[in-house]
Design a protein around this motif. Sequence first.
Motif, mmCIF file in Angstrom:
data_model
loop_
_atom_site.group_PDB
_atom_site.id
_atom_site.type_symbol
_atom_site.label_atom_id
_atom_site.label_comp_id
_atom_site.label_asym_id
_atom_site.label_seq_id
_atom_site.Cartn_x
_atom_site.Cartn_y
_atom_site.Cartn_z
ATOM 1 N N MET A 61 0.833 -1.206 0.000
ATOM 2 C CA MET A 61 0.000 0.000 0.000
ATOM 3 C C MET A 61 0.864 1.251 0.000
ATOM 4 S SD MET A 61 -3.085 -0.950 -0.227
ATOM 5 C CE MET A 61 -4.193 0.273 0.377
ATOM 6 N N TRP A 62 1.941 1.230 0.743
ATOM 7 C CA TRP A 62 2.842 2.373 0.775
ATOM 8 C C TRP A 62 3.485 2.570 -0.598
ATOM 9 C CZ3 TRP A 62 8.095 3.275 0.203
ATOM 10 C CH2 TRP A 62 8.524 4.524 0.629
ATOM 11 N N GLY A 63 3.878 1.469 -1.230
ATOM 12 C CA GLY A 63 4.448 1.551 -2.572
ATOM 13 C C GLY A 63 3.442 2.038 -3.595
ATOM 14 N N LEU A 64 2.203 1.619 -3.457
ATOM 15 C CA LEU A 64 1.144 2.086 -4.349
ATOM 16 C C LEU A 64 0.957 3.588 -4.204
ATOM 17 C CD1 LEU A 64 -1.152 1.256 -6.331
ATOM 18 C CD2 LEU A 64 -2.602 1.048 -4.320
ATOM 19 N N ARG A 65 0.944 4.052 -2.979
ATOM 20 C CA ARG A 65 0.778 5.488 -2.733
ATOM 21 C C ARG A 65 2.008 6.260 -3.216
ATOM 22 N NH1 ARG A 65 -0.522 7.310 3.221
ATOM 23 N NH2 ARG A 65 1.667 6.826 3.461
ATOM 24 N N MET A 68 2.158 7.080 -7.024
ATOM 25 C CA MET A 68 1.227 8.085 -7.557
ATOM 26 C C MET A 68 2.002 9.267 -8.136
ATOM 27 S SD MET A 68 -1.958 7.376 -7.062
ATOM 28 C CE MET A 68 -2.708 5.972 -6.302
ATOM 29 N N PRO A 69 1.430 9.909 -9.134
ATOM 30 C CA PRO A 69 2.054 11.153 -9.616
ATOM 31 C C PRO A 69 2.112 12.187 -8.491
ATOM 32 C CG PRO A 69 0.371 10.389 -11.139
ATOM 33 C CD PRO A 69 0.289 9.523 -9.933
ATOM 34 N N LYS A 70 3.071 13.070 -8.565
ATOM 35 C CA LYS A 70 3.308 14.019 -7.477
ATOM 36 C C LYS A 70 2.119 14.913 -7.177
ATOM 37 C CE LYS A 70 8.282 14.160 -7.800
ATOM 38 N NZ LYS A 70 8.644 13.378 -6.695
ATOM 39 N N ARG A 71 1.338 15.263 -8.164
ATOM 40 C CA ARG A 71 0.209 16.168 -7.944
ATOM 41 C C ARG A 71 -1.115 15.456 -7.767
ATOM 42 N NH1 ARG A 71 1.471 21.443 -11.655
ATOM 43 N NH2 ARG A 71 3.507 21.820 -10.750
ATOM 44 N N ALA A 72 -1.118 14.141 -7.705
ATOM 45 C CA ALA A 72 -2.360 13.395 -7.541
ATOM 46 C C ALA A 72 -2.854 13.514 -6.099
ATOM 47 C CB ALA A 72 -2.144 11.932 -7.895
ATOM 48 N N ALA A 73 -4.154 13.642 -5.951
ATOM 49 C CA ALA A 73 -4.745 13.758 -4.620
ATOM 50 C C ALA A 73 -4.578 12.458 -3.830
ATOM 51 C CB ALA A 73 -6.223 14.111 -4.734
ATOM 52 N N LEU A 74 -4.510 11.329 -4.524
ATOM 53 C CA LEU A 74 -4.378 10.047 -3.838
ATOM 54 C C LEU A 74 -2.975 9.804 -3.292
ATOM 55 C CD1 LEU A 74 -6.474 7.719 -6.151
ATOM 56 C CD2 LEU A 74 -7.086 8.597 -3.904
ATOM 57 N N ARG A 75 -2.012 10.647 -3.626
ATOM 58 C CA ARG A 75 -0.650 10.487 -3.107
ATOM 59 C C ARG A 75 -0.607 10.675 -1.594
ATOM 60 N NH1 ARG A 75 4.363 10.348 -5.605
ATOM 61 N NH2 ARG A 75 6.097 10.925 -4.274
ATOM 62 N N LEU A 76 -1.532 11.442 -1.052
ATOM 63 C CA LEU A 76 -1.596 11.679 0.387
ATOM 64 C C LEU A 76 -2.768 10.955 1.036
ATOM 65 C CD1 LEU A 76 -0.856 15.507 0.304
ATOM 66 C CD2 LEU A 76 0.749 13.662 0.761
ATOM 67 N N ARG A 83 -7.581 1.556 -0.824
ATOM 68 C CA ARG A 83 -8.176 0.221 -0.945
ATOM 69 C C ARG A 83 -9.545 0.294 -1.609
ATOM 70 N NH1 ARG A 83 -11.556 -2.087 2.436
ATOM 71 N NH2 ARG A 83 -11.047 -0.624 4.089
ATOM 72 N N VAL A 84 -10.370 1.236 -1.184
ATOM 73 C CA VAL A 84 -11.724 1.341 -1.723
ATOM 74 C C VAL A 84 -11.723 1.858 -3.160
ATOM 75 C CG1 VAL A 84 -13.901 2.597 -1.465
ATOM 76 C CG2 VAL A 84 -12.828 1.565 0.514
ATOM 77 N N ARG A 85 -10.890 2.841 -3.458
ATOM 78 C CA ARG A 85 -10.940 3.471 -4.777
ATOM 79 C C ARG A 85 -10.121 2.766 -5.841
ATOM 80 N NH1 ARG A 85 -10.540 9.783 -4.386
ATOM 81 N NH2 ARG A 85 -10.817 9.534 -6.614
ATOM 82 N N LEU A 86 -9.071 2.044 -5.445
ATOM 83 C CA LEU A 86 -8.202 1.429 -6.452
ATOM 84 C C LEU A 86 -8.165 -0.090 -6.413
ATOM 85 C CD1 LEU A 86 -5.139 3.826 -6.340
ATOM 86 C CD2 LEU A 86 -7.057 3.862 -7.911
ATOM 87 N N ILE A 87 -8.324 -0.679 -5.252
ATOM 88 C CA ILE A 87 -8.159 -2.127 -5.155
ATOM 89 C C ILE A 87 -9.492 -2.858 -5.209
ATOM 90 C CG2 ILE A 87 -7.325 -3.983 -3.673
ATOM 91 C CD1 ILE A 87 -5.109 -2.095 -2.792
ATOM 92 N N ALA A 112 -7.674 6.583 -15.058
ATOM 93 C CA ALA A 112 -6.462 7.236 -15.574
ATOM 94 C C ALA A 112 -5.317 7.129 -14.565
ATOM 95 C CB ALA A 112 -6.750 8.695 -15.902
ATOM 96 N N ILE A 113 -5.603 7.413 -13.320
ATOM 97 C CA ILE A 113 -4.568 7.345 -12.280
ATOM 98 C C ILE A 113 -4.152 5.898 -12.035
ATOM 99 C CG2 ILE A 113 -6.043 7.251 -10.240
ATOM 100 C CD1 ILE A 113 -3.140 9.554 -10.365
#
Length: 126
Positions: A61-65, A68-76, A83-87, A112-113
């Motif tokens: 999960m840490w590696g997945l985060r 993320m691209p630097k400006r993506a909201a999911l990076r933080l 888990r809910v939005r991507l997995i 896209a992300i």
Amino acid sequence: MTNLPGGRARTLYERVYCRRGMAENHIKSWKTHLAADRTSCSKATANQFRLFLHAGAYWLMWGLRAAMPKRAALRLAQFDTLRVRLIQIAARVVEMKTRICLHLPTSCPDHAILRIVLSRIPRLAM
């Protein structure tokens, strides 16, 4: 007030206090979002193996985060949000000889992300 030697207040705050807080936040997310504090087995080896699996899940999960691209909201984002939005999305998996294809539904809001992150995952193994 502190009795720590050397250093100005700002340096002590950033190098000691903030790092300790981040370590506590990592432990909290490991326990809360990945349920790593559930060691209810009667044998210690089973609980140890369970903690080992949870540590692997945390690393993924840490590696997945981190992928993320630097400006993506999911990076933080917190782990439960990832888990809910991507997995936990419905996808059709097609295994080929040299690759694995994921066919996402057309209504997936984060496709896209997810495409960007999945292209970066092989770098996590190195």
